[in-house]
Design a protein around this motif. Sequence first.
Motif, short mmCIF file in Angstrom:
data_model
loop_
_atom_site.label_atom_id
_atom_site.label_comp_id
_atom_site.label_asym_id
_atom_site.label_seq_id
_atom_site.Cartn_x
_atom_site.Cartn_y
_atom_site.Cartn_z
N GLU A 61 0.58 -1.20 -0.12
CA GLU A 61 -0.29 -0.31 -0.09
C GLU A 61 1.00 0.97 0.22
O GLU A 61 2.22 1.13 0.01
CB GLU A 61 -0.60 0.56 1.22
N ASP A 62 0.11 2.74 -0.56
CA ASP A 62 0.57 3.89 0.36
C ASP A 62 0.02 4.33 1.13
O ASP A 62 -1.20 4.20 0.84
CB ASP A 62 0.51 4.60 -1.38
N ILE A 63 1.30 5.51 1.87
CA ILE A 63 0.23 5.50 2.67
C ILE A 63 0.56 7.12 2.95
O ILE A 63 2.01 7.66 2.72
CB ILE A 63 1.01 4.77 4.56
N LEU A 64 -0.67 8.12 2.51
CA LEU A 64 -0.16 9.55 2.49
C LEU A 64 -0.29 10.14 4.27
O LEU A 64 -0.87 9.45 5.42
CB LEU A 64 -1.00 10.16 2.09
N SER A 65 0.78 10.52 4.42
CA SER A 65 1.51 11.38 5.82
C SER A 65 2.28 12.66 5.64
O SER A 65 2.15 13.46 5.04
CB SER A 65 2.29 10.57 6.03
N LEU A 66 2.12 13.14 6.59
CA LEU A 66 2.95 14.34 7.13
C LEU A 66 4.10 13.85 6.89
O LEU A 66 4.47 13.93 7.00
CB LEU A 66 2.35 15.17 8.82
N GLU A 67 4.98 15.16 6.65
CA GLU A 67 6.38 15.37 6.24
C GLU A 67 7.23 15.11 7.40
O GLU A 67 7.93 13.74 7.03
CB GLU A 67 6.78 16.70 5.85
N ASN A 68 6.63 15.25 8.53
CA ASN A 68 7.46 15.13 9.40
C ASN A 68 7.03 13.69 10.50
O ASN A 68 7.83 13.19 11.28
CB ASN A 68 7.51 16.13 10.60
N GLU A 69 6.72 12.67 9.67
CA GLU A 69 6.19 11.65 10.50
C GLU A 69 7.66 10.82 10.30
O GLU A 69 8.00 10.49 9.43
CB GLU A 69 4.46 11.35 9.88
N PRO A 70 7.51 9.35 10.96
CA PRO A 70 7.92 8.32 10.91
C PRO A 70 8.32 7.65 10.20
O PRO A 70 7.06 7.71 9.74
CB PRO A 70 8.57 7.82 12.63
N SER B 78 -1.80 8.75 6.97
CA SER B 78 -1.88 8.12 8.35
C SER B 78 -2.88 8.71 9.46
O SER B 78 -3.25 9.25 9.23
CB SER B 78 -0.69 8.85 8.55
N GLU B 79 -3.34 8.14 10.21
CA GLU B 79 -3.87 8.86 11.52
C GLU B 79 -3.49 10.07 11.83
O GLU B 79 -4.34 10.75 12.80
CB GLU B 79 -3.01 7.71 12.98
N LYS B 80 -2.50 10.50 12.29
CA LYS B 80 -2.09 12.27 12.46
C LYS B 80 -2.53 12.99 11.25
O LYS B 80 -2.95 13.89 11.61
CB LYS B 80 -0.57 12.41 12.56
N LEU B 81 -2.47 12.54 9.79
CA LEU B 81 -2.77 13.63 8.79
C LEU B 81 -4.09 13.33 8.83
O LEU B 81 -5.53 14.81 8.81
CB LEU B 81 -2.50 13.11 7.75
N GLN B 82 -4.83 12.72 9.83
CA GLN B 82 -6.18 12.59 9.31
C GLN B 82 -6.96 12.68 10.40
O GLN B 82 -8.28 14.10 10.78
CB GLN B 82 -6.58 11.12 9.62
#
Length: 210
Positions: A127-136, A193-197
């Motif tokens: 899968e691909d994960i869309l996340s915030l830039e500073n996430e691990p 990602s959870e943080k982006l959501q």
Amino acid sequence: TEIGAEKSCKFGNNIKGVRIDSGDLIEHAKKVRKILDKNGCEKVLIVASSDLNEYKIKEIIDKKVPIDIFGVGTELATSRDDPTISGVYKLIEYNEIPKIKVSEKKLTYPGKKQVYRVYNKGGQFKEDILSLENEPIPPNSEVLLIPIMKNGELITNLPNLDEIQDFYLENIKNLPDFYKKLEKIQVPRVEVSEKLQQLTDSLKFNYPTK
């Protein structure tokens, strides 16, 4: 076409191949192969071209037509079934403050982002994960968004043709077979990602739609 095949036989296996570029490729290929083999030209290849695309090529392969090489031009250089890409600039951050658009059916994800490609234990695409830039970085993943230009200057070494081909072949190898089918196409899985959501939901709460 068949007359041309007969004339080419006088050169024997000294020629690499013959090309069929019009008419019924399937029927012509069958007849040409018989002519070549009958005259001792078993090593001569048959090249076919004529507005070929993946569906026509699959039909030819499924019917076991004696064509060795496919020449694809128009359908490779253009996108006939979907010729345009709609692109619109959306503001997602200003002065390091995340921004969001909450119009109906036009919701955007706020903040600078990164995309990670995650692989399973076998090394195939998961899968691909869309996340915030500073996430691990997630386990078993690679970064997809890499800076190419900065302040108008090229900051990354561009790959040569051989490197591009190797990269393509490696990615195709890591793609599960069910993504390669021409029918019943499966859309690759993309997760947020959870943080982006959470950031998206919090900003939506501040700017409710009517």
